[in-house]
Design a protein around this motif. Structure first.
Motif, mmCIF file in Angstrom:
data_model
loop_
_atom_site.group_PDB
_atom_site.id
_atom_site.type_symbol
_atom_site.label_atom_id
_atom_site.label_comp_id
_atom_site.label_asym_id
_atom_site.label_seq_id
_atom_site.Cartn_x
_atom_site.Cartn_y
_atom_site.Cartn_z
ATOM 1 N N PHE A 1 0.831 -1.208 0.000
ATOM 2 C CA PHE A 1 0.000 0.000 0.000
ATOM 3 C C PHE A 1 0.862 1.253 0.000
ATOM 4 C CE2 PHE A 1 -3.745 -2.608 1.110
ATOM 5 C CZ PHE A 1 -4.674 -2.004 0.288
ATOM 6 N N ASP A 2 1.942 1.224 0.778
ATOM 7 C CA ASP A 2 2.829 2.391 0.787
ATOM 8 C C ASP A 2 3.448 2.609 -0.594
ATOM 9 O OD1 ASP A 2 2.305 2.863 3.406
ATOM 10 O OD2 ASP A 2 4.188 2.025 4.187
ATOM 11 N N ALA A 3 3.822 1.505 -1.231
ATOM 12 C CA ALA A 3 4.462 1.626 -2.542
ATOM 13 C C ALA A 3 3.468 2.089 -3.608
ATOM 14 C CB ALA A 3 5.078 0.285 -2.951
ATOM 15 N N ALA A 4 2.189 1.762 -3.409
ATOM 16 C CA ALA A 4 1.176 2.160 -4.394
ATOM 17 C C ALA A 4 0.719 3.600 -4.181
ATOM 18 C CB ALA A 4 -0.034 1.228 -4.311
ATOM 19 N N ASN A 5 0.879 4.071 -2.977
ATOM 20 C CA ASN A 5 0.432 5.431 -2.635
ATOM 21 C C ASN A 5 1.030 6.444 -3.623
ATOM 22 O OD1 ASN A 5 -0.469 7.729 -1.356
ATOM 23 N ND2 ASN A 5 0.905 7.556 0.411
ATOM 24 N N GLY A 6 0.186 7.286 -4.159
ATOM 25 C CA GLY A 6 0.666 8.297 -5.104
ATOM 26 C C GLY A 6 0.625 7.818 -6.549
ATOM 27 N N ASP B 1 -10.329 1.739 3.340
ATOM 28 C CA ASP B 1 -10.443 3.173 3.067
ATOM 29 C C ASP B 1 -9.168 3.784 2.490
ATOM 30 O OD1 ASP B 1 -13.070 3.271 3.976
ATOM 31 O OD2 ASP B 1 -12.395 3.392 6.071
ATOM 32 N N HIS B 2 -8.151 2.956 2.310
ATOM 33 C CA HIS B 2 -6.914 3.477 1.715
ATOM 34 C C HIS B 2 -7.204 3.946 0.287
ATOM 35 C CE1 HIS B 2 -2.860 3.656 0.112
ATOM 36 N NE2 HIS B 2 -2.397 3.587 1.340
ATOM 37 N N PRO B 3 -6.623 5.088 -0.110
ATOM 38 C CA PRO B 3 -6.930 5.598 -1.458
ATOM 39 C C PRO B 3 -6.561 4.625 -2.587
ATOM 40 C CG PRO B 3 -5.240 6.941 -0.349
ATOM 41 C CD PRO B 3 -5.802 6.020 0.667
ATOM 42 N N ASN B 4 -5.618 3.717 -2.331
ATOM 43 C CA ASN B 4 -5.253 2.758 -3.382
ATOM 44 C C ASN B 4 -6.007 1.441 -3.264
ATOM 45 O OD1 ASN B 4 -2.626 4.571 -3.048
ATOM 46 N ND2 ASN B 4 -2.782 3.808 -5.149
HETATM 47 C C1 LIG Z 1 0.548 8.839 0.954
HETATM 48 O O1 LIG Z 1 1.743 9.566 0.834
HETATM 49 C C2 LIG Z 1 1.605 10.910 1.281
HETATM 50 C C3 LIG Z 1 2.878 11.674 0.946
HETATM 51 O O2 LIG Z 1 4.016 10.994 1.405
HETATM 52 C C4 LIG Z 1 1.291 10.940 2.772
HETATM 53 O O3 LIG Z 1 1.128 12.232 3.239
HETATM 54 C C5 LIG Z 1 0.010 10.140 3.002
HETATM 55 O O4 LIG Z 1 -0.243 10.013 4.375
HETATM 56 C C6 LIG Z 1 0.097 8.752 2.393
HETATM 57 N N1 LIG Z 1 -1.213 8.129 2.451
HETATM 58 C C7 LIG Z 1 -1.429 6.962 3.054
HETATM 59 C C8 LIG Z 1 -2.844 6.510 3.071
HETATM 60 O O5 LIG Z 1 -0.539 6.298 3.560
#
Ligand SMILES: *[C@@H]1O[C@H](CO)[C@@H](O)[C@H](O)[C@H]1NC(C)=O
Ligand SMILES: *[C@@H]1O[C@H](CO)[C@@H](O)[C@H](O)[C@H]1NC(C)=O
Length: 431
Positions: free
Chosen positions: A74-79, A108-111
């Motif tokens: 999930f962290d890697a997909a974020n953005g 609820d994670h955006p990805n």
């Molecule tokens: C996604 O990355 C942004 C920028 O690093 C961060 O502010 C945000 O909390 C992250 N979102 C999630 C759901 O982890």
């Protein structure tokens, strides 16, 4: 915008989910070392091939290594535009309640991938036919887009009498996902994959206003204690591409991104995911048996699927030809650790090449052990074959233009041997 996100935008105007044409890869959640960039590389590689998301196979909800891997993904997909959703492996872990509790932490994670007119988070599965009442209970109390795999009980009825076998599920699900039809049934004889069952389930699903997801896979070969089997195999991957482009299901799932244990993978196999089953690395690792030479072919297929065109209209992104060849590293007469259904295998050199429509007079030449096995005319779009007569030695597939010049060549990375030790995983080579 990815097609699914387009769909979501469209969904706001009340259009249905069945136009989605999203393309996922089944992703085995194993332990990934969080000090590496492995999660990020998997996601970036999958985006580069053209996938919209991973269906994450959840075998052990609650295990700390699993949570760590899911978090890393999930962290890697974020953005990015890349989506992730859970596929509950009900054969490894049957308690739906545990799976769903875990899902709540991520929905609820955006990805987290969503679908359908209501834009609900997707849940899929590997198996779960016998859990109808649990699915029903959960679905009636939560906002989910449910597209389970239900061919794990009475496979015959699932594919041939779906209206009787599945009718109770129409109240519960948003779509159906078929797993077993990705390979031919094992009968100990050569066979081609069939989409007859998919057609039956897809019409049943569509008549009920449900979506349908088809599976596609290159091969299945397992050689672990107590599990040693082969499922075809040779031309399965391009044959299935043709079937999917003919049927145009709502979703497709590639099986899989990284299942070393079953020898179906397209991306990297990270060694740290195999610490509890190191014997897998002896027949499936991406140093000795990389499969990434299939990736450009899969990209061409994804593009065709999204464009809604048939296999004879497949193109390469570059405008040139694209393709690969694959072969088993030994003859099928091997005796040691011989898998069940080995007699269904063919000693063949297999290839799939997408040829541009402008390439008139092209031919495809296949050689094995220094001998030409076949030379055939190439046609526009997808060309493929399992060319019988593979021999010990080097393997080669060449595309020649009308003057006989080689315009593309895939050559073996390691020779075929007459080893008595079986390994039915494929060597895959590209240009
Ligand atoms: C996604 O990355 C942004 C920028 O690093 C961060 O502010 C945000 O909390 C992250 N979102 C999630 C759901 O982890
Ligand atoms: C499988 O399909 C190929 C054509 O792609 C055909 O030549 C072959 O005979 C078929 N094999 C069987 C066992 O039906």
């Amino acid at each position: 915008m990815s097609p699914l996100r387009q769909l979501i935008a469209l969904a706001a105007f009340g259009l249905s989910a069945v136009d989605a044409r999203a393309f996922f890869a089944h992703y085995m959640i194993g332990g990934i070392d969080s000090s590496t960039d492995h999660a990020e590389r998997d996601i970036q590689d999958a985006i580069a091939v053209g996938f919209d998301g991973f269906a994450m196979n959840m075998g052990s909800p609650g295990a700390s290594w699993l949570k760590s891997t899911v978090d890393q993904l999930f962290d890697a997909a974020n953005g990015t535009d890349f989506g992730l959703f859970f596929s509950f492996d009900t054969l490894q872990h049957s308690s739906l309640v545990d799976h769903l509790e875990f899902f709540k932490q991520y929905r609820d994670h955006p990805n987290y991938m969503r679908a359908g007119a209501d834009n609900f988070p997707i849940i899929s599965s590997f198996g779960g036919y016998d859990d109808a009442s649990d699915w029903a209970h959960y679905k009636s109390n939560s906002d989910i887009y449910l597209i389970p795999n239900l061919d794990d009980t009475n496979i015959q009825a699932y594919y041939h009498e779906p209206s009787e076998h599945l009718s109770q599920f129409n109240e519960i699900v948003d779509g159906y996902f078929s797993w077993e039809s990705a390979w031919p049934t094992s009968t100990g004889k050569p066979a081609n994959v069939s989409s007859v069952g998919d057609q039956a389930v897809m019409s049943f699903a569509h008549d009920a206003g449900k979506s349908y997801m088809m599976g596609i896979s290159p091969v299945q070969y397992k050689d672990m204690t107590g599990s040693n089997w082969y499922r075809i195999g040779e031309a399965n991957l391009p044959q299935r591409m043709e079937q999917i482009l003919d049927l145009q299901p709502d979703f497709v799932e590639f099986i899989s991104w990284n299942d070393g244990g079953e020898s179906h993978y397209l991306g990297n196999l990270w060694e740290e995911a195999y610490t509890t089953a190191p014997e897998i690395l002896e027949y499936a690792n991406t140093d000795d048996w990389p499969h990434d030479a299939w990736q450009p072919l899969v990209t061409s297929f994804i593009n065709a699927y999204k464009a809604g065109v048939r296999a004879d209209e497949m193109e390469a992104a570059s405008g040139n030809a694209v393709g690969s060849m694959w072969y088993r590293g030994m003859l099928k007469s091997c005796t040691e650790s011989r898998p069940s259904n080995a007699d269904a295998a063919i000693d063949s050199v297999n290839y799939a090449i997408v040829v541009p429509a402008s390439s008139e007079g092209y031919t495809i030449r296949v050689s094995s052990g220094g001998e030409v096995l076949s030379t055939v005319e190439a046609k526009a779009g997808l060309n493929y074959a399992a060319v019988e007569g593979m021999q010990v030695g080097a393997q080669k597939v060449e595309l020649l233009d009308s003057s006989g010049n080689v315009v593309m060549r895939a050559a073996s990375t390691s020779d075929v041997t007459d080893s008595s030790k079986c390994n039915f995983n494929f060597n895959v080579a590209g240009p």
